[in-house]
Design a protein around this motif. Structure first.
Motif: not given
Length: 375
Positions: A219-228, A281-290, A276-279
């Motif tokens: 998913n987009i979350k996992h994708k962002c983790i690998i990209e970073l 963030f809108k979908e998962w809305k993390p609060r404290t940690y990314l 991908d992070l912008r997408t």
């Protein structure tokens, strides 16, 4: 001109008492001066003279030998600074553990010193685990009577079990912490042999393989983790500590706070990752940690490892891929594209250029200019 006479001071524990050991080459002047020290004795075991370890006696040693003999304090004193970390050290759960029959728990003074020196929580867990393993091996022996031979015997058992050099070094560090830091006897076990440092090359995958792994993320979350991990060269712990405010989209940088060695730094932010992070963030809305777990709070290291490994398996990558392999690949690909080694060192947060130089051994541009004798 005759060579300068010298003595070397050591920390000794004799009959459960702290002593100042005084080692020297046979010399009539030194022997005469030692006889004038308070209650000097000779240890056959350590092959040196010794006197009770008190602040007063340390001053007496200085005043007795100054001007006549050079005093080597390197094995006796330490200038190592305390950690400057702001991390909250979690020691309480060690203290609240229920006693286990016939099992020695880590002494309170050990926990207290770890707490006061603000060691990282991962280091605290490692030190406590290994030190308890050690003191339970000698469960019938008073801690202050354990000597170098006991430590060597214990390490020999671990070597026979074929533990790694890294494992062995961590055990040594945990033991030395008690006798040298907790008991205030720096370098007491200086002579304990450490395994030779292994010189292994980093595992690196190609850029094509990295892109294949990203494509196979669930998913987009996992994708962002690998990209970073790859696009910013982050360590897993650094990724987990990221907060949304650490993503600087204006300067296209990622701010890493309190990385390894308690250092802050900036590293690169890729345009692809930002989109991908912008997408995300809108979908998962993390609060404290990314990146947070389903119930909130920091994501776990095990989860990040699983995300990377699963995506690599789906992408049919032959090598085992971990978060650190992505970091190695980031550095190597930068070097291959012509980025200066010093710049890579800054991006990775390496304290020494020698650590970064390892990538010259795996970068393909190192070999491209060399003509193969078969051709």
């Amino acid at each position: 001109m005759s060579p300068l006479k010298s003595i070397t001071l050591y920390h000794l524990m004799i009959n459960n008492q702290k002593m100042i050991g005084i080692k020297f080459a046979p010399d009539k002047l030194i022997q005469s001066l030692i006889k004038g020290l308070p209650n000097p004795k000779w240890s056959k075991q350590y092959n040196m003279a010794y006197i009770p370890n008190t602040k007063g006696n340390l001053g007496v040693v200085f005043n007795t030998f100054k001007g006549n003999v050079w005093i080597n304090y390197n094995r006796f004193l330490t200038n190592r600074p305390n950690s400057s970390s702001n991390e909250i050290v979690d020691i309480e759960w060690f203290r609240k553990r229920k006693p286990i029959p016939d099992y020695r728990l880590c002494p309170e003074e050990y926990l207290l010193k770890l707490e006061l020196k603000r060691y990282a929580n991962s280091t605290v867990r490692t030190y406590v685990h290994f030190f308890e393993m050690f003191i339970n091996h000698y469960s019938k022996k008073d801690l202050n009577t354990i000597d170098e031979m006991d430590i060597r015997a214990f390490l020999q058992l671990l070597i026979q079990k074929k533990v790694s050099n890294s494992y062995l070094n961590q055990v040594i560090n945990s033991i030395k912490f008690y006798y040298e830091v907790v008991l205030g006897m720096p370098n007491r076990f200086y002579e304990i042999e450490r395994p030779r440092k292994e010189s292994k090359l980093p595992t690196v995958i190609s850029k094509v393989e990295v892109l294949q792994i990203i494509e196979k993320a669930n998913n987009i979350k996992h994708k962002c983790i690998i990209e970073l991990l790859y696009g910013s060269g982050l360590r897993r712990s650094e990724l987990l500590n990221l907060k949304p405010t650490d993503i600087d989209s204006n300067r296209m940088l990622v701010r890493v706070k309190n990385g390894k060695g308690r250092k802050d730094r900036y590293t690169l932010l890729s345009k692809t990752a930002l989109e991908d992070l912008r997408t995300y963030f809108k979908e998962w809305k993390p609060r404290t940690y990314l990146f947070e777990g389903q119930k909130g709070g920091k994501y776990t290291p095990q989860s990040v490892l699983k995300i990377v490994k699963d995506a690599a398996i789906k992408a049919k990558i032959a090598q085992t891929v971990t978060p650190h392999v992505l970091r190695h690949s980031f550095a190597t690909h930068l070097l291959e594209s012509g980025t200066d080694l010093r710049q890579i060192q800054v991006l990775l947060g390496h304290g020494s250029s020698k650590t970064t130089e390892i990538y010259t051994h795996v970068a393909t541009n190192t070999f491209k200019l060399i003509k193969n004798p078969l051709d």
